[in-house]
Design an enzyme around this catalytic site. Structure first.
Site, PDB file in Angstrom:
ATOM      1  N   LEU A  87       0.713  -1.260  -0.306  1.00  0.00           N
ATOM      2  CA  LEU A  87      -0.010   0.440   0.237  1.00  0.00           C
ATOM      3  C   LEU A  87       0.637   1.674   0.061  1.00  0.00           C
ATOM      4  O   LEU A  87       0.252   2.382   0.415  1.00  0.00           O
ATOM      5  CB  LEU A  87      -1.176  -0.003   0.447  1.00  0.00           C
ATOM      6  N   HIS A  89       2.820   4.600  -1.914  1.00  0.00           N
ATOM      7  CA  HIS A  89       2.967   4.868  -2.985  1.00  0.00           C
ATOM      8  C   HIS A  89       4.719   5.114  -3.461  1.00  0.00           C
ATOM      9  O   HIS A  89       5.178   5.429  -3.150  1.00  0.00           O
ATOM     10  CB  HIS A  89       2.766   6.451  -2.480  1.00  0.00           C
ATOM     11  N   MET A 125       8.468   5.139   5.049  1.00  0.00           N
ATOM     12  CA  MET A 125       8.735   3.423   5.088  1.00  0.00           C
ATOM     13  C   MET A 125      10.043   3.267   3.860  1.00  0.00           C
ATOM     14  O   MET A 125      10.705   2.012   3.771  1.00  0.00           O
ATOM     15  CB  MET A 125       7.356   2.921   4.545  1.00  0.00           C
ATOM     16  N   GLU A 126      10.658   4.161   3.028  1.00  0.00           N
ATOM     17  CA  GLU A 126      11.563   4.280   2.093  1.00  0.00           C
ATOM     18  C   GLU A 126      12.878   3.799   2.915  1.00  0.00           C
ATOM     19  O   GLU A 126      13.829   3.285   2.719  1.00  0.00           O
ATOM     20  CB  GLU A 126      11.893   5.058   1.141  1.00  0.00           C
ATOM     21  N   ASP A 140      23.713 -11.688   4.302  1.00  0.00           N
ATOM     22  CA  ASP A 140      24.082 -12.250   2.680  1.00  0.00           C
ATOM     23  C   ASP A 140      25.595 -12.569   2.235  1.00  0.00           C
ATOM     24  O   ASP A 140      26.015 -12.962   2.481  1.00  0.00           O
ATOM     25  CB  ASP A 140      23.584 -12.363   1.424  1.00  0.00           C
TER      26      ASP A 140
END
Length: 171
Positions: A87, A89, A125-126, A140
């Site tokens: 959700l 953008h 969120m970014e 990793d």
């Protein structure tokens, strides 16, 4: 002062904006919001063994300069946030910066991501995604040396812009 009402059991219940009136997932319409300069800073940590810390300090890992690779991965992760989080953008980020701090006493790598844009919605969120992807890439690339690494402490430190203005995580 800057408490999130969703985390405070004594605060009035905040209305969740990512669900409609029937409880279904809903992407928020930000079309009527005014544009403003927005910035968010997030951090996270990767706890490492003494042997791995020394190799990070010396930049002597067999896979090469892992922090440079993790930096690029974190930038790409921030740019791909809306493809990963349903959700969110899609945003035109004007700046993504990933920094690493080798905290030798604590045996951990601190990762900080700063995201900026001028737009109608925030970039928290970014910034969180940038930190997460950088941490995962570091894991990793170093798991052969230290498979017991721990990723932890991912959180937003600060955000600016929008209707809430300048917010600092005081926790």
């Amino acid at each position: 002062m800057n408490k999130d009402p969703n985390l405070d059991s004594t605060a009035p219940q905040a209305k969740f904006t990512h669900v409609d009136t029937t409880g279904k997932a809903n992407m928020v319409d930000v079309g009527d919001k005014s544009q403003s300069k927005r910035q968010a800073i997030a951090q996270g940590f990767v706890s490492v063994s003494p042997a791995l810390m020394q190799q990070l300090v010396d930049n002597s890992l067999a896979k090469g300069d892992v922090l440079s690779v993790a930096r690029v991965a974190g930038i790409q992760g921030a740019k791909q946030c809306s493809n990963l989080i349903p959700l969110c953008h899609p945003l035109m980020l004007s700046k993504v910066q990933i920094d690493f701090e080798l905290q030798q006493q604590a045996m951990q790598v601190r990762i900080v991501c700063m995201c900026k844009l001028t737009g109608q919605t925030g970039v928290e969120m970014e910034a969180l995604t940038g930190v997460s992807v950088a941490a995962l890439t570091l894991f990793d690339m170093c798991k052969a040396v230290d498979p017991s690494m721990t990723i932890h402490g991912i959180k937003v430190l600060e955000k600016q812009g929008g209707k809430t203005g300048h917010w600092v995580n005081e926790a």
